[in-house]
Write an enzyme that holds these catalytic residues in place. Structure first.
Site, short mmCIF file in Angstrom:
data_model
loop_
_atom_site.label_atom_id
_atom_site.label_comp_id
_atom_site.label_asym_id
_atom_site.label_seq_id
_atom_site.Cartn_x
_atom_site.Cartn_y
_atom_site.Cartn_z
CB CYS A 105 -0.91 0.00 1.23
SG CYS A 105 -1.82 1.54 1.42
CD GLU A 135 1.26 -1.07 8.43
OE1 GLU A 135 1.56 0.09 8.76
OE2 GLU A 135 0.06 -1.45 8.31
#
Length: 321
Positions: A105, A135
């Protein structure tokens, strides 16, 4: 049960809910790679944290792996998930001459770049996030060992052992609870007044917007369902936000078949939202399950309009060589 015997149920549907721009981009990347190059397409880690989405892509020819070492020598595309990866992963892909496509992203990539800039400027980076989340692993993996200190709670700030005079900066995981993170940031700033903050908050627009909608709806309903997977950080945070906002019965549910009717059996109002990796079809499935037992009236409660769009990774765009 006759139709007339079904009790009424008011459903408040949170908006925004469900897919964010980063998730749409990541799923589209796998589907476009399958269309352009054919099966198989390898994907390192679940492309997004939703079992329904992942199983659907598997049926189309995507092969999910935890590590690149599980992939044989191949010309097939190898896609990195939306959560981002440590620098060692693209390095390994290059060494093995994989056709690597990065579907991280862009808002996670922004955090990676921030951390790198702080490191280059001699600052120790404090990362607010959840230990072991992909993440967080990816963000910590942008810098050498010891260059990032991970904390999760405001209580941990007091226990940090950092030599006096050490230049500091902080970044955060993009899918955290806005309120929890605010407390941690306040504790950091109180203890380290010189700490450098992000130019713009790292928690992404989609996480923030979905939590705001839940805060609006949760106090108005008897129960709340968050459509999402247990391993989805932003979905878990939505459930917590609903409970804190005054909803006594809040549950994370992936599919209609998982609804605990003992928990949701005798209610007059229900809030429904969906995590950023949950497709709308699962929301509709859950509404249908309640409609089979109740006479439902659905209202949408909207707190923000989202128009964010991220283009596909360059290698998958129509003008790519």
């Amino acid at each position: 049960m006759s139709v007339s015997a079904k009790p009424p149920l008011r459903i408040l549907l949170c908006a925004p809910r469900g897919f964010c721009a980063g998730v749409v981009r990541a799923i589209d990347a796998v589907e476009e790679a399958l269309r352009k190059f054919g099966a198989p397409v390898y994907v390192r880690h679940e492309i997004v944290h939703n079992r329904y989405v992942v199983e659907g892509l598997k049926r189309k020819g995507a092969i999910f792996v935890d590590e690149l070492s599980e992939i044989p020598d191949t010309d097939a595309p190898v896609i990195f998930s939306a959560h981002g990866v440590p620098k060692s992963v693209p390095e390994e892909a290059e060494a093995r001459r994989f056709h690597a496509i990065d579907a991280t992203c862009p808002l996670v990539t922004k955090v990676h770049r921030e951390a790198e800039i702080h490191h280059r400027r001699g600052r120790l980076v404090i990362l607010i996030g959840h230990q072991g989340h992909p993440e967080v692993v990816g963000t910590m993996g942008q810098l050498p060992p010891g260059a990032v200190v991970l904390i999760e709670t405001a209580e941990e700030v007091a226990r940090l052992e950092i030599p006096p005079g050490t230049p500091l900066a902080f970044v955060t995981q993009t899918t955290l609870s806005v309120d929890d993170t605010r407390q941690v940031v306040e504790a950091l700033k109180a203890r380290f007044p010189e700490i450098v903050a992000p130019h713009k908050e790292d928690i992404c627009y989609a996480t923030t917007n979905r939590q705001e909608a839940v805060k609006r709806v949760a106090p108005q309903v008897d129960a709340m369902i968050v459509v999402g997977s247990p391993n989805s950080s932003n979905s878990q945070r939505l459930r917590e936000v609903a409970e804190r906002a005054g909803c006594r019965r809040a549950a994370l549910v992936l599919r209609a078949e998982e609804i605990d009717w003992a928990l949701f059996g005798a209610i007059g109002s229900l809030g429904i939202t969906a995590g950023a990796s949950a497709p709308e079809i699962l929301v509709e499935e859950i509404i249908d399950a309640f409609a089979a037992r109740y006479t439902v009236a659905v209202e949408t409660v909207s707190t923000a309009d989202e128009s964010v769009f991220f283009p596909l990774p360059r290698a998958l765009r129509p003008d790519a060589a």
